[in-house]
Design an enzyme around this catalytic site. Structure first.
Site, PDB file in Angstrom:
ATOM      1  N   HIS A  95      53.875 -31.352  21.858  1.00  0.00           N
ATOM      2  CA  HIS A  95      53.942 -29.788  21.156  1.00  0.00           C
ATOM      3  C   HIS A  95      54.135 -28.729  22.150  1.00  0.00           C
ATOM      4  O   HIS A  95      53.646 -29.186  23.230  1.00  0.00           O
ATOM      5  CB  HIS A  95      52.526 -29.955  20.310  1.00  0.00           C
ATOM      6  CG  HIS A  95      52.389 -28.423  19.527  1.00  0.00           C
ATOM      7  ND1 HIS A  95      52.106 -27.357  19.925  1.00  0.00           N
ATOM      8  CD2 HIS A  95      52.909 -28.499  18.121  1.00  0.00           C
ATOM      9  CE1 HIS A  95      52.318 -26.429  18.799  1.00  0.00           C
ATOM     10  NE2 HIS A  95      52.767 -27.078  17.944  1.00  0.00           N
ATOM     11  N   GLU A  97      52.500 -26.416  22.829  1.00  0.00           N
ATOM     12  CA  GLU A  97      51.041 -25.914  23.275  1.00  0.00           C
ATOM     13  C   GLU A  97      50.821 -26.921  24.587  1.00  0.00           C
ATOM     14  O   GLU A  97      50.027 -26.581  25.406  1.00  0.00           O
ATOM     15  CB  GLU A  97      50.158 -25.660  22.138  1.00  0.00           C
ATOM     16  CG  GLU A  97      50.406 -24.301  21.505  1.00  0.00           C
ATOM     17  CD  GLU A  97      50.192 -24.517  19.874  1.00  0.00           C
ATOM     18  OE1 GLU A  97      49.236 -25.542  19.630  1.00  0.00           O
ATOM     19  OE2 GLU A  97      50.728 -23.545  19.203  1.00  0.00           O
ATOM     20  N   GLU A 167      60.720 -26.936  16.772  1.00  0.00           N
ATOM     21  CA  GLU A 167      59.744 -25.684  16.632  1.00  0.00           C
ATOM     22  C   GLU A 167      59.948 -24.747  17.636  1.00  0.00           C
ATOM     23  O   GLU A 167      59.614 -24.789  18.979  1.00  0.00           O
ATOM     24  CB  GLU A 167      58.174 -26.365  17.025  1.00  0.00           C
ATOM     25  CG  GLU A 167      57.729 -27.361  16.093  1.00  0.00           C
ATOM     26  CD  GLU A 167      56.473 -27.393  15.906  1.00  0.00           C
ATOM     27  OE1 GLU A 167      55.934 -27.232  14.706  1.00  0.00           O
ATOM     28  OE2 GLU A 167      55.611 -27.421  16.941  1.00  0.00           O
TER      29      GLU A 167
HETATM   30  P1  13P Z   1      52.426 -22.127  12.807  1.00  0.00           P
HETATM   31  O1  13P Z   1      53.105 -22.730  11.104  1.00  0.00           O
HETATM   32  O2  13P Z   1      51.281 -21.585  12.681  1.00  0.00           O
HETATM   33  O3  13P Z   1      53.714 -21.226  13.243  1.00  0.00           O
HETATM   34  O4  13P Z   1      52.583 -23.441  13.732  1.00  0.00           O
HETATM   35  C1  13P Z   1      53.661 -24.163  13.685  1.00  0.00           C
HETATM   36  C2  13P Z   1      53.188 -25.256  14.728  1.00  0.00           C
HETATM   37  O5  13P Z   1      52.948 -25.072  15.839  1.00  0.00           O
HETATM   38  C3  13P Z   1      53.111 -26.645  14.152  1.00  0.00           C
HETATM   39  O6  13P Z   1      52.945 -27.567  15.184  1.00  0.00           O
END
Ligand code: 13P
Length: 251
Positions: A95, A97, A167
């Site tokens: 991810h 993050e 993403e």
């Molecule tokens: P949001 O749907 O809050 O934009 O987040 C997406 C995400 O990072 C899912 O892994």
């Protein structure tokens, strides 16, 4: 032929009790959903309790991350057997993050992916460019690098357990989703890279999820695109009604 998949990534939200309440509300809302796979990814602390609550439901569970070693002196890490032990069948790997906040490299993510697949987990492997990279015209280069390095040495007989999540970092948590045609363009590009790496037939079978500000109002249009095979939902997955609406939009 690709069954759509809708997954909720709860990130660092919900205590154990709140997590169980969430899935208890969700189960009846989606129990008749057919032609779609449903996954929730609660925080590690809630996996055991939620895993129990999901028994006998049509919802599977995933962890938000997993470490590459099966056991040992790795303070704070959670292994593949530990994740499986909670009743989880999935893990999210890579991810944005994790890449950014926890500084996880392509090489480490490749190790995590290989360990997760080898240990019997299904994996949602995340990729995506930042706004800066997109504006510099580097989107394709970044996606290609993340896929080439991240998917290195994945055995051909384990690609059935692999899902890619595109993403775009600029769309995560911003309320600004990629336009459906913009997302489709990236997904088609990703499938092309997968075909180069794994062969066309394998690439055609791999689901590519879109993630980034997916909500009930935009989910159907996004998932109607040819190469968008479901979604990885952050914020909107914290609410049972919103998440159920997105699940039903995939059917
Ligand atoms: P949001 O749907 O809050 O934009 O987040 C997406 C995400 O990072 C899912 O892994």
């Amino acid at each position: 032929m690709r069954v759509p998949l809708v997954a909720g990534n709860w990130k660092m939200h919900k205590l154990i009790r709140e997590s169980v309440e969430m899935v208890e509300a969700l189960i009846p809302l989606v129990k008749n959903a057919s032609g779609v796979e449903i996954v929730v990814c609660p925080p590690f602390t809630a996996l055991s309790a939620v895993g129990q609550a999901l028994q006998d439901s049509n919802i599977e569970q995933g962890a938000q991350d997993v470490f590459s070693e099966p056991e040992g002196a790795f303070t704070g890490a959670i292994s593949v057997p530990m994740v499986l032990d909670t009743g989880s069948r999935w893990a999210i790997v890579g991810h944005s993050e994790r890449r950014r906040v926890f500084r996880e490299s392509d090489a480490l993510l490749n190790e995590k992916l290989l360990a997760a697949l080898d240990g019997g987990l299904k994996v949602m492997f995340c990729i995506g460019e930042t706004l800066e990279e997109r504006e510099a015209g580097e989107m394709e280069h970044v996606l290609e690098r993340q896929l080439t390095n991240g998917l290195q040495s994945v055995p051909a007989d384990q690609t059935g357990a692999l899902v890619i999540a595109y993403e775009p970092v600029w769309a995560i948590g911003t309320g600004v989703n990629a336009e459906p045609n913009q997302a489709e363009e990236a997904h088609a590009f990703v499938r092309g890279i997968l075909a180069q790496q794994l062969g066309q037939t394998t690439a055609d079978g791999i689901r590519i999820l879109y993630g980034g500000s997916v909500k009930p109002s935009n989910a159907a249009e996004l998932m109607a695109q040819e190469n968008i095979d479901g979604s990885l939902v952050g914020g909107a997955s914290l609410n049972a009604n919103d998440f159920a609406e997105i699940v039903l939009a995939a059917t």
